[in-house]
Scaffold this motif. Structure first.
Motif, PDB file in Angstrom:
ATOM      1  N   THR A  50       0.834  -1.209   0.000  1.00 50.42           N
ATOM      2  CA  THR A  50       0.000   0.000   0.000  1.00 50.42           C
ATOM      3  C   THR A  50       0.872   1.263   0.000  1.00 50.42           C
ATOM      4  O   THR A  50       0.612   2.205  -0.744  1.00 50.42           O
ATOM      5  CB  THR A  50      -0.932   0.015   1.235  1.00 50.42           C
ATOM      6  N   GLU A 115      -5.082  -4.318  -2.606  1.00 45.36           N
ATOM      7  CA  GLU A 115      -6.062  -5.335  -2.215  1.00 45.36           C
ATOM      8  C   GLU A 115      -6.653  -6.016  -3.441  1.00 45.36           C
ATOM      9  O   GLU A 115      -6.871  -7.227  -3.458  1.00 45.36           O
ATOM     10  CB  GLU A 115      -7.186  -4.685  -1.393  1.00 45.36           C
ATOM     11  N   ARG A 183      -6.739   4.096   6.612  1.00 44.61           N
ATOM     12  CA  ARG A 183      -5.740   3.025   6.698  1.00 44.61           C
ATOM     13  C   ARG A 183      -6.213   1.914   7.640  1.00 44.61           C
ATOM     14  O   ARG A 183      -6.830   2.164   8.660  1.00 44.61           O
ATOM     15  CB  ARG A 183      -4.387   3.570   7.175  1.00 44.61           C
TER      16      ARG A 183
HETATM   17  N1  ASP Z   1      -3.686  -2.075   2.959  1.00 43.85           N
HETATM   18  C1  ASP Z   1      -4.336  -1.035   3.676  1.00 43.85           C
HETATM   19  C2  ASP Z   1      -3.377  -0.401   4.663  1.00 43.85           C
HETATM   20  O1  ASP Z   1      -2.194  -0.703   4.672  1.00 43.85           O
HETATM   21  C3  ASP Z   1      -5.609  -1.482   4.317  1.00 43.85           C
HETATM   22  C4  ASP Z   1      -5.497  -2.651   5.253  1.00 43.85           C
HETATM   23  O2  ASP Z   1      -4.470  -3.323   5.294  1.00 43.85           O
HETATM   24  O3  ASP Z   1      -6.461  -2.913   5.974  1.00 43.85           O
HETATM   25  O4  ASP Z   1      -3.791   0.431   5.414  1.00 43.85           O
END
Ligand code: ASP
Length: 439
Positions: A50, A115, A183
């Protein structure tokens, strides 16, 4: 029996972790709906996909070259695909992503691909249907989450799939514009999916064996909480404890679905059950301790304050007018104290004080900074005599001066204010007396 299983980023960081996840899902027939996060850190110092996506998109938005960074992201996924020996390619998806980056599709779109791509791999690996969250998790034209439309779309779509993967963290507006939750938002998606399919249980798989009684950075090897109620969890999360995204509680709570926090790396451990209510007697008088540093206490004194109608409203109005929310407001006969976040308050300090002066003409206003608030939370406190007595004698023995005490009428929590410097010592003293000494 239907279980919705959500896996966090560290549970899906590489092929080895994916294999553990595959084994967990296949071990229980009822694990029918899967919500994956994007691949997280493989080792300490690694970067989450991310974050790589946010960074890569920043370059694209600034009109700079981003191919190298996009290829590094692609390699993270290829490493997983190779490791799982899947006959599968994301080449076309990456072509689309590159075009979208060039046409500046937005940082939310960029982040959501973490995702999206992981969900595609997961569906292929498990042989489950892939359901793009953009079609079933709905945001309105202003980018606000739309729970009713989501519930309708999601339940209709999932009724048509015996087994499906729904990627976490994002959804879209009716016109297709992708929007993400904040997040850690895959927890929220998991909760929405659980409600939509009327699941019996929402399993949230992470890299710890449950919710801990205290922050492990403050207390060495804290115990795991076996059962916690939604209300207790809410109080602890509000005061800084984090395992689950705050907003993930509401959809399942409304539907009466319990959450089980589980550890992908130790799947046989029970983890933590989060429930509406329980007759289970807690292991200790307290369920958990959490806290935050960085508060200021604004002490206002005025003779006969108590008989002055509207005094409190005028004081709080000064904070409201300056856009500052307050945390706690203990009061005495002729004194009133307002606890606010130091970083929010500092820049507007003089303006707020002047507004209070003008509105209430107090005898004095004193400020005390660098304070911490600690919440001691537990449904067991209600029926136990002397909890407060033991708590404060533990703090006295640890030579900690208590600046503020606030016990809600629910008797579910006691909030104390101490100096920032005493924060760690106070939490350890409380942990020692209630958990180690089991008093
Ligand atoms: N990938 C996103 C983040 O790092 C959402 C998650 O992991 O829930 O915030």
């Amino acid at each position: 029996m239907i279980k919705v299983v959500k896996f966090g980023g560290s549970s899906l960081a590489n092929a080895e972790q994916f294999t553990k996840v595959g084994n967990i899902i296949r071990a229980d027939e009822s694990r029918r709906y899967v919500v994956p996060s994007a691949p997280g850190k493989r080792f300490s110092g690694d970067t989450k996909v991310t974050d790589m996506l946010y960074h890569c998109y920043e370059l694209a938005e600034a009109g700079q070259a981003f191919t190298k960074q996009l290829n590094q992201i692609r390699e993270r996924y290829n490493e997983i695909i190779r490791g799982l020996k899947l006959d599968f390619s994301l080449t076309e998806d990456f072509e689309v992503i590159k075009k979208q980056f060039l046409s500046k599709a937005g940082s939310m779109y960029a982040a959501s691909r973490g995702e999206y791509l992981n969900g595609k791999i997961m569906a292929k690996y498990l042989g489950y249907d892939f359901v793009d969250a953009a079609n079933v998790i709905r945001f309105d034209g202003d980018g606000n989450f739309d729970p009713d439309t989501t519930q309708k779309l999601l339940s209709q779509r999932l009724a048509a799939s015996e087994r499906a993967v729904v990627p976490g963290f994002y959804g879209a507006m009716a016109n297709g514009t992708v929007v993400t939750f904040s997040r850690g938002g895959s927890d929220v998606t998991g909760s929405l999916v659980a409600r939509a399919v009327n699941a019996n249980l929402y399993e949230n798989w992470t890299d710890v064996s449950g919710f801990l009684v205290a922050d492990p950075r403050v207390v060495k090897n804290p115990e795991i909480i076996h059962t916690i109620t939604y209300t207790e969890l809410r109080e602890l999360s509000y005061m800084g404890a984090s395992v689950l995204h705050e907003e993930a509680i509401f959809p399942v709570r409304q539907a009466g679905i319990p959450i089980n926090i589980k550890n992908t790396n130790a799947p046989d451990e029970d983890g933590t059950m989060i429930v509406e209510s329980t007759c289970r007697i807690p292991a200790y008088t307290i369920t958990g301790i959490a806290g935050k540093k960085g508060f200021v206490a604004v002490n206002i004194e005025k003779d006969m304050m108590n008989s002055e109608v509207g005094f409190g409203r005028k004081v709080l109005g000064a904070f409201e007018d300056n856009g500052i929310s307050f945390e706690h407001m203990p009061s005495g006969i002729d004194t009133m104290t307002i606890f606010v976040h130091q970083d929010e308050f500092e820049e507007k300090e003089q303006k707020v004080i002047a507004d209070i002066q003008r509105a209430t003409h107090p005898d004095s206003i004193e400020l005390e900074s660098d304070l911490a608030l600690i919440a001691v939370v537990g449904r067991g406190m209600k029926s136990t005599r002397g909890t407060a007595g033991r708590l404060f004698s533990a703090l006295a023995h640890a030579h900690i001066n208590v600046k503020m005490i606030d016990q809600g009428s629910s008797e579910l929590n006691i909030i104390i204010g101490v100096r920032n410097d005493d924060f760690e010592g106070a939490i350890n003293a409380i942990y020692d007396i209630f958990v180690l000494a089991r008093l």
